[in-house]
Design a protein around this motif. Structure first.
Motif, short mmCIF file in Angstrom:
data_model
loop_
_atom_site.label_atom_id
_atom_site.label_comp_id
_atom_site.label_asym_id
_atom_site.label_seq_id
_atom_site.Cartn_x
_atom_site.Cartn_y
_atom_site.Cartn_z
N LYS A 187 10.04 -5.98 10.58
CA LYS A 187 9.34 -7.17 11.07
C LYS A 187 9.89 -8.43 10.40
CE LYS A 187 5.03 -5.31 12.71
NZ LYS A 187 3.78 -4.76 12.20
N LEU A 215 11.29 -11.02 12.99
CA LEU A 215 10.64 -12.32 13.13
C LEU A 215 11.58 -13.45 12.71
CD1 LEU A 215 7.01 -11.47 11.94
CD2 LEU A 215 7.68 -12.22 14.22
N SER A 237 0.83 -1.22 0.00
CA SER A 237 0.00 0.00 0.00
C SER A 237 0.86 1.26 0.00
CB SER A 237 -0.92 0.00 1.23
OG SER A 237 -0.15 -0.13 2.40
N ALA A 262 0.92 -13.23 -2.15
CA ALA A 262 2.35 -13.59 -2.11
C ALA A 262 2.53 -15.04 -2.56
CB ALA A 262 2.90 -13.40 -0.69
N TYR A 268 14.69 -18.11 8.32
CA TYR A 268 13.73 -17.60 7.34
C TYR A 268 12.91 -18.73 6.74
CZ TYR A 268 11.61 -15.27 3.38
OH TYR A 268 10.67 -14.79 2.49
C1 HEM Z 1 2.43 -7.38 5.47
C2 HEM Z 1 5.80 -10.08 7.69
C3 HEM Z 1 7.05 -12.04 3.42
C4 HEM Z 1 4.29 -8.79 1.20
C5 HEM Z 1 3.20 -7.98 6.44
C6 HEM Z 1 3.08 -7.75 7.86
C7 HEM Z 1 4.02 -8.50 8.47
C8 HEM Z 1 4.75 -9.22 7.46
C9 HEM Z 1 4.30 -8.61 9.98
C10 HEM Z 1 2.11 -6.77 8.52
C11 HEM Z 1 0.80 -7.46 8.76
C12 HEM Z 1 -0.25 -6.49 9.28
O1 HEM Z 1 -0.69 -5.63 8.51
O2 HEM Z 1 -0.60 -6.60 10.45
C13 HEM Z 1 6.40 -10.88 6.72
C14 HEM Z 1 7.37 -11.92 6.99
C15 HEM Z 1 7.71 -12.48 5.79
C16 HEM Z 1 6.96 -11.77 4.77
C17 HEM Z 1 7.88 -12.28 8.37
C18 HEM Z 1 8.66 -13.59 5.47
C19 HEM Z 1 9.03 -14.55 6.28
C20 HEM Z 1 6.39 -11.33 2.45
C21 HEM Z 1 6.49 -11.61 1.04
C22 HEM Z 1 5.72 -10.69 0.41
C23 HEM Z 1 5.13 -9.83 1.42
C24 HEM Z 1 7.29 -12.74 0.42
C25 HEM Z 1 5.51 -10.57 -1.09
C26 HEM Z 1 6.12 -9.73 -1.82
C27 HEM Z 1 3.54 -8.13 2.15
C28 HEM Z 1 2.56 -7.08 1.85
C29 HEM Z 1 1.99 -6.69 3.08
C30 HEM Z 1 2.67 -7.49 4.11
C31 HEM Z 1 2.23 -6.55 0.48
C32 HEM Z 1 0.95 -5.60 3.30
C33 HEM Z 1 1.73 -4.31 3.48
C34 HEM Z 1 0.87 -3.05 3.38
O3 HEM Z 1 0.38 -2.76 2.29
O4 HEM Z 1 0.75 -2.36 4.40
N1 HEM Z 1 4.21 -8.89 6.23
N2 HEM Z 1 6.18 -10.80 5.37
N3 HEM Z 1 5.56 -10.25 2.65
N4 HEM Z 1 3.58 -8.33 3.51
FE1 HEM Z 1 4.89 -9.55 4.43
#
Ligand code: HEM
Length: 154
Positions: free
Chosen positions: A66, A70, A45, A103, A139
């Protein structure tokens, strides 16, 4: 692969270094992700409405940190309990967020690579195969746990 006590120490040490310059390492992580998967930009976003990666964006820094934090915690949990032990409701939340944004396995692989390269750059001469192995295992287990929740949710 079982983690050693030394590997846990190495991961904690590198996490300390990352925390010393959150804005810089967050941007670097995202630049690497965008280089390999430009199409992933619109998934976030806080990136969707701009042509560039915004500097000093709190949401961007929060996501990057994060992922680092994590993963670091996973390494500690793997050492202590032999498994990733993130609270069930948090895991479910992470599963549903990543399912919703679409994802894929490939995205998880490229975030892994971006994470390792960013840490390598941050720690400089302290980088070693042992350190890379520990972050990599942490990871992989964390990503597998999130992906398992994504499948349950689908
Ligand atoms: C959101 C962690 C991998 C894309 C989040 C959030 C966390 C997180 C904690 C916030 C959740 C919330 O809104 O409460 C992680 C961890 C990952 C990982 C620990 C790997 C081990 C990925 C991957 C993608 C991705 C591979 C893909 C490209 C996103 C997106 C959001 C998000 C697009 C929403 C962000 C926004 O628009 O505010 N992730 N993530 N993440 N993650 Fe990940």
């Amino acid at each position: 692969m079982a983690l050693t006590e030394k590997q846990e120490v190495l991961v904690k040490e590198s996490w300390e270094i990352l925390q010393q310059n959150v804005p810089e390492y967050s941007i670097r992580l995202f630049m690497r992700i965008m280089e390999v998967a430009p199409e992933a930009k619109n998934m976030f976003s806080f990136l969707r409405d701009s042509d560039e990666i915004p500097q000093n964006n709190p949401k961007l820094q929060a996501h990057a940190m994060k992922v680092f934090k994590l993963t670091c915690e996973s390494v500690i949990q793997l050492r202590e309990h032999g498994a990733v032990a993130i609270e069930g409701s948090t895991m479910k939340h992470l599963g549903s967020v990543h399912l919703k944004i679409g994802a894929t396995d490939r995205h998880f692989d490229m975030v892994r690579d971006a994470l390792l390269r960013t840490i390598e750059e941050a720690v400089g001469e302290k980088w070693s195969e042992e350190m890379e192995g520990a972050w990599g295992v942490g990871y992989d287990q964390l990503a597998a746990a999130i992906q398992a929740e994504m499948k349950d949710d689908a």
